[in-house]
Write an enzyme that holds these catalytic residues in place. Sequence first.
Site, PDB file in Angstrom:
ATOM      1  N   HIS A  56       1.077  -1.210  -0.303  1.00 47.13           N
ATOM      2  CA  HIS A  56       0.111  -0.069   0.197  1.00 47.13           C
ATOM      3  C   HIS A  56       0.967   1.140   0.457  1.00 47.13           C
ATOM      4  O   HIS A  56       1.551   1.851   0.981  1.00 47.13           O
ATOM      5  CB  HIS A  56      -0.952   0.170   1.149  1.00 47.13           C
ATOM      6  CG  HIS A  56      -1.726  -1.533   1.280  1.00 47.13           C
ATOM      7  ND1 HIS A  56      -3.210  -0.640   0.917  1.00 47.13           N
ATOM      8  CD2 HIS A  56      -1.395  -2.723   2.095  1.00 47.13           C
ATOM      9  CE1 HIS A  56      -3.207  -2.285   0.722  1.00 47.13           C
ATOM     10  NE2 HIS A  56      -2.485  -3.189   1.527  1.00 47.13           N
TER      11      HIS A  56
ATOM     12  N   HIS B 189      -9.306 -10.827  -0.969  1.00 45.62           N
ATOM     13  CA  HIS B 189      -8.949 -10.319   0.835  1.00 45.62           C
ATOM     14  C   HIS B 189     -10.319 -11.098   1.005  1.00 45.62           C
ATOM     15  O   HIS B 189     -11.774 -10.970   1.050  1.00 45.62           O
ATOM     16  CB  HIS B 189      -9.625  -8.685   0.372  1.00 45.62           C
ATOM     17  CG  HIS B 189      -9.071  -8.370   2.555  1.00 45.62           C
ATOM     18  ND1 HIS B 189      -8.726  -8.374   2.845  1.00 45.62           N
ATOM     19  CD2 HIS B 189     -10.686  -9.014   3.180  1.00 45.62           C
ATOM     20  CE1 HIS B 189      -8.608  -7.652   4.790  1.00 45.62           C
ATOM     21  NE2 HIS B 189     -10.277  -8.197   4.457  1.00 45.62           N
TER      22      HIS B 189
ATOM     23  N   ASP C 177       1.707  -7.229   2.293  1.00 48.96           N
ATOM     24  CA  ASP C 177       1.311  -5.990   3.052  1.00 48.96           C
ATOM     25  C   ASP C 177       1.481  -4.467   3.678  1.00 48.96           C
ATOM     26  O   ASP C 177       0.895  -4.408   4.590  1.00 48.96           O
ATOM     27  CB  ASP C 177       0.534  -7.068   3.737  1.00 48.96           C
ATOM     28  CG  ASP C 177      -1.122  -6.242   3.935  1.00 48.96           C
ATOM     29  OD1 ASP C 177      -1.376  -5.149   3.239  1.00 48.96           O
ATOM     30  OD2 ASP C 177      -2.327  -6.965   5.047  1.00 48.96           O
TER      31      ASP C 177
END
Length: 428
Positions: A58, A177, A303
């Site tokens: 991210h 997800h 992640d």
Amino acid sequence: MSIVIKGARPYGEGAPADILIEDGVIAAIGGFRVPDGAEMLDVEGQVLLPGFVDLHTHLREPGREDTETIDSGSAAAALGGYTAVFAMANTDPVADNALVTDHVWRRGQEVGLVDVHPVGAVTVGLKGEKLAELGTMAKGTAAVRVFSDDGVCVADPLLMRRALEYSTALDAVIAQHAEEPRLTVGAQAHEGEQASRLGYAGWPASAEESIVARDCLLALHANARLHVCHVSTAGTVDVLRWAKERGTKVSAEVTPHHLLLTDDRLETYDPVNKVNPPLRTGGDAEKLRAALAEGVVDCVATDHAPHAVQDKDTEWAAARPGMLGLQTALSVVVETMVKTGLLDWRGVARVMSERPAEIGNLSGHGRPIAVGEPANLTLVDPDAEWTVRGAELASIAANTPYEGMRLPGVVTATLLRGRITAREGKIC
């Protein structure tokens, strides 16, 4: 431009060798004359690996540049040994169209430290109501080949089926997800003894496992490629094994924190340990490590989730889930997989470079260390250790769960197409 890496051990095997890099490719391994003016990297027996590939980061740009940018995230990635990363779609605006995905790709190329591949959203606005413009994103400059609503499950089975079917024509993969939202309403931590004792609302393992089982069946019947994000439970490993034995085109990733950390960390009530999916039990972590070594779980993905202080330094229920991961991933893999004998260095290359590059359709990354191959490379000192300090990491945010921990394995240099991007803890 010529670079000579002196005394490297490819995959940590055999005697040290000298590597000649010219024009972005490996030109020779041993037995060559050093070109005039070549830059020398004397590494004294350090391990040489293909540059790492992260399927799950991210980078927050556009929209939350106060927590991370493509510049800062790329720096963290290069310092962590990465030559390519995939940036998730939950930005603001959401990366659900080619305008946004092409922007992310171009920004990554401008920064030039790693290849930043945007992940396109599966549904418009991540709302799970209608499919996003998968085709236009795939045909855009960024040539998107991974689609995900990460952070939000594509809960509607019909919509997920349509996405899988459509992806086959694009040679793309749908990354899910896995979280059945009706089972996690109000959930704060892994449903188990620790959560019950400490008063956290429980997050059942079945919320993940049920979606993985459903999507594996949908992918099997659609003959489509499914990728399961951040696997966290022992039961999910069993589902993946069953699905792969049936011929399902399913791959899966595990995060470093799910390999090392457990819900014992809840004792501190420190929201730095809050993550989605939550930290599980020691038994789950043990089975995940075994599954990664075996190949049932294909790869490691960080992640990487930077957050501002006000979003993490608060009461647990209000804190945002997520942890930094790019600069600590290799060390955690060394701690959990190499030092325990579950993986050798060639195995590290498999789970951190080769398999993620294959899953993400990257032809120039995760390649063998051989003459004629692109010089996307990482050098690691296997005997060195370092102490993690969040304030000293390249990310704008500092929310690392490893604060103050002494970890093994240090990335000493990263090369992207023969150009040194990071060396001795500094960006080049």
